[in-house]
Design a protein around this motif. Sequence first.
Motif, mmCIF file in Angstrom:
data_model
loop_
_atom_site.group_PDB
_atom_site.id
_atom_site.type_symbol
_atom_site.label_atom_id
_atom_site.label_comp_id
_atom_site.label_asym_id
_atom_site.label_seq_id
_atom_site.Cartn_x
_atom_site.Cartn_y
_atom_site.Cartn_z
ATOM 1 N N ASP A 1 5.030 1.149 11.668
ATOM 2 C CA ASP A 1 4.606 2.317 10.880
ATOM 3 C C ASP A 1 4.972 2.154 9.406
ATOM 4 O O ASP A 1 4.199 2.503 8.504
ATOM 5 N N GLU A 2 6.154 1.592 9.131
ATOM 6 C CA GLU A 2 6.590 1.451 7.744
ATOM 7 C C GLU A 2 5.748 0.418 7.003
ATOM 8 O O GLU A 2 5.512 0.555 5.787
ATOM 9 N N ILE A 3 5.296 -0.613 7.718
ATOM 10 C CA ILE A 3 4.411 -1.594 7.087
ATOM 11 C C ILE A 3 3.128 -0.919 6.611
ATOM 12 O O ILE A 3 2.616 -1.205 5.516
ATOM 13 N N GLY A 4 2.593 0.016 7.429
ATOM 14 C CA GLY A 4 1.385 0.742 7.013
ATOM 15 C C GLY A 4 1.615 1.548 5.755
ATOM 16 O O GLY A 4 0.773 1.588 4.839
ATOM 17 N N VAL A 5 2.786 2.187 5.678
ATOM 18 C CA VAL A 5 3.093 3.006 4.497
ATOM 19 C C VAL A 5 3.256 2.138 3.254
ATOM 20 O O VAL A 5 2.691 2.418 2.189
ATOM 21 N N VAL A 6 4.035 1.036 3.388
ATOM 22 C CA VAL A 6 4.282 0.169 2.235
ATOM 23 C C VAL A 6 3.008 -0.522 1.788
ATOM 24 O O VAL A 6 2.748 -0.658 0.579
ATOM 25 N N LEU A 7 2.177 -0.951 2.750
ATOM 26 C CA LEU A 7 0.927 -1.609 2.381
ATOM 27 C C LEU A 7 0.048 -0.670 1.566
ATOM 28 O O LEU A 7 -0.565 -1.077 0.550
ATOM 29 N N ALA A 8 -0.040 0.582 1.976
ATOM 30 C CA ALA A 8 -0.847 1.555 1.229
ATOM 31 C C ALA A 8 -0.316 1.719 -0.189
ATOM 32 O O ALA A 8 -1.090 1.800 -1.170
ATOM 33 N N GLU A 9 1.010 1.743 -0.338
ATOM 34 C CA GLU A 9 1.592 1.884 -1.668
ATOM 35 C C GLU A 9 1.324 0.656 -2.530
ATOM 36 O O GLU A 9 0.963 0.768 -3.707
ATOM 37 N N VAL A 10 1.513 -0.527 -1.952
ATOM 38 C CA VAL A 10 1.302 -1.749 -2.727
ATOM 39 C C VAL A 10 -0.138 -1.868 -3.183
ATOM 40 O O VAL A 10 -0.443 -2.265 -4.325
ATOM 41 N N VAL A 11 -1.069 -1.507 -2.301
ATOM 42 C CA VAL A 11 -2.485 -1.629 -2.643
ATOM 43 C C VAL A 11 -2.889 -0.611 -3.697
ATOM 44 O O VAL A 11 -3.550 -0.941 -4.704
ATOM 45 N N THR A 12 -2.535 0.627 -3.498
ATOM 46 C CA THR A 12 -2.997 1.679 -4.404
ATOM 47 C C THR A 12 -2.265 1.672 -5.744
ATOM 48 O O THR A 12 -2.834 2.039 -6.779
ATOM 49 N N GLU A 13 -0.993 1.245 -5.720
ATOM 50 C CA GLU A 13 -0.216 1.309 -6.949
ATOM 51 C C GLU A 13 -0.142 -0.019 -7.703
ATOM 52 O O GLU A 13 0.207 -0.040 -8.875
ATOM 53 N N THR A 14 -0.475 -1.088 -7.041
ATOM 54 C CA THR A 14 -0.354 -2.381 -7.713
ATOM 55 C C THR A 14 -1.645 -3.189 -7.643
ATOM 56 O O THR A 14 -2.260 -3.504 -8.672
ATOM 57 N N LEU A 15 -2.075 -3.538 -6.441
ATOM 58 C CA LEU A 15 -3.197 -4.462 -6.291
ATOM 59 C C LEU A 15 -4.528 -3.849 -6.709
ATOM 60 O O LEU A 15 -5.360 -4.514 -7.342
ATOM 61 N N GLU A 16 -4.772 -2.595 -6.356
ATOM 62 C CA GLU A 16 -6.077 -1.975 -6.633
ATOM 63 C C GLU A 16 -5.984 -0.827 -7.633
ATOM 64 O O GLU A 16 -6.864 0.032 -7.692
ATOM 65 N N ARG A 17 -4.944 -0.811 -8.425
ATOM 66 C CA ARG A 17 -4.806 0.267 -9.414
ATOM 67 C C ARG A 17 -5.684 -0.038 -10.628
ATOM 68 O O ARG A 17 -5.622 -1.137 -11.193
ATOM 69 N N PRO A 18 -6.535 0.881 -11.034
ATOM 70 C CA PRO A 18 -7.418 0.629 -12.191
ATOM 71 C C PRO A 18 -6.609 0.370 -13.467
ATOM 72 O O PRO A 18 -5.474 0.838 -13.626
ATOM 73 N N SER A 19 -7.190 -0.361 -14.366
ATOM 74 C CA SER A 19 -6.499 -0.734 -15.603
ATOM 75 C C SER A 19 -6.247 0.457 -16.528
ATOM 76 O O SER A 19 -5.337 0.441 -17.356
ATOM 77 N N ASP A 20 -7.054 1.511 -16.337
ATOM 78 C CA ASP A 20 -6.863 2.686 -17.198
ATOM 79 C C ASP A 20 -5.798 3.616 -16.669
ATOM 80 O O ASP A 20 -5.552 4.692 -17.220
ATOM 81 N N GLY A 21 -5.164 3.209 -15.526
ATOM 82 C CA GLY A 21 -4.084 4.014 -14.977
ATOM 83 C C GLY A 21 -4.534 5.145 -14.089
ATOM 84 O O GLY A 21 -3.715 5.930 -13.620
ATOM 85 N N SER A 22 -5.832 5.259 -13.878
ATOM 86 C CA SER A 22 -6.329 6.323 -13.003
ATOM 87 C C SER A 22 -6.013 5.998 -11.543
ATOM 88 O O SER A 22 -5.539 4.931 -11.197
#
Length: 486
Positions: free
Chosen positions: A130-151
């Motif tokens: 379960d924690e892997i699912g939570v951390v993966l979502a954070e890493v993707v949305t906040e780092t890997l797939e975060r738009p350059s304009d910060g949105s």
Amino acid sequence: MTSYLTAVRRHVVLVLVGVLLGTTFGAVASAASVPLYSSTTTLFVSVGSRGEASSLELAQGSTAAQNKVVTFVDVIRTPGVLGPVIDRLDLDTTPTELAGRVSAENTFGTVLIDVSVDDHDAQTAADIADEIGVVLAEVVTETLERPSDGSQSLVLITPVEPAEVAVVPSTPGPLVVVGVAALAGLVLGLLAAVVRSGLDTRLHDDADVARVTDAPLLGAIDFDPAFSAAPLAVATHPQGPAAEAFRTLRTNLWFLESAPAAGCLVVTSSLTGEGKTTTTANLALALAENGSSVVVVDGDLRRPRLAEVLGVEGGAGLTDVLIGRADLDDVLQPRGDRPLSVLASGAIPPNPSELLGSEAMRSLLDQLASRFDHVLIDAPPLLPVTDSVLLSRLARGALLVTASGRVTSSQLESATRSVETAGGTVLGVVLTMTPRTSRSTYDYASDPAGEAPATRARPARLPRRGRLVPARARRRATASGPRRRA
């Protein structure tokens, strides 16, 4: 197929040892291993749009999500995801070690990711998944797939099936482990039996004898430890299976068609310790109990044992007659109340081969053949010395005693060839010390209670050379009175 079954039968101990070792290994491995529990969580990946999306944008978002899922599967087992999981759950491990217990996969054509975790504790395995699912979502949305304009990121990862705490271990149970190990041991045991049988050139049964020589198998005598203390089975246990085995040998000898040269049979073997003296003595008793006159000669002038086995005096005998120191009738000893006489070896001479191959020996055998129905000579083994080869030239033929499991095919072949090269004839083979494998047809006569006896008499393979005497001819011979058999 038959050869494989024979190999397993001969080396069944190897097969049983393989099964036992496999079972033991499986039991030890099962007892030493700690069960693993597996838990799986399912994550849904989606790509949204800003504002209201058209159907085209939705289709493009779905395609983009499918493309990104493949990358996210690989991201799951990286330190960037597993490091925070270890810190939050306070796990005593490293990202590299934890990655070996985590697996992630995506079903082709879907946007679902299945994350599975193995751990010795069922609750810990579910918490990590379960924690892997939570951390993966954070890493993707906040780092890997975060738009350059910060949105806000358009990629969303949502758990759709949380991990459940496993009740049953994912590793095989003890019974399965032991069963698989026992099966592996059985396979290894069978392979070992087949390999050992292929490397084993010893003779074990009539099929092995037939592959070496064309001489017929005239009899088979089962192994009996009692022979060492009481070798005369025909006299001590006349109704026993061993006595019947020697009578079978006697009968098969009568069925042989041959032109006698000097009216006698040489009983020999390839090596020492194959039971030739015991066979000679019991065959003589079996022939005598039928009313035929028999003389048995101890022709082993190197290690004589016949007098000891038959219980007669051995100080004077064959050597005294051959050198002219005694007359035949002076050293010929009757044995029991049957027409059986024994000519012991006498003193051991310094030149056994010269005496046994002399004209005096030929003359003696002619004299014995004229006085007795059967003349049996207990001769030395063929391979160590040449005495039996010399005797076989003076006799009607040789009976080759072969111990099961002791003599190799090359040894039997060499022994047979030595007789034939010298101009002698191997009339047949007597297989001794054969293993007891089943009940005999003689059990009924020898054991009224129905218990299997210690030794089993086995019917001999019918001679390939030699002709059965027709019943009409036997009746004519009986009607005309007893006949001298050379």
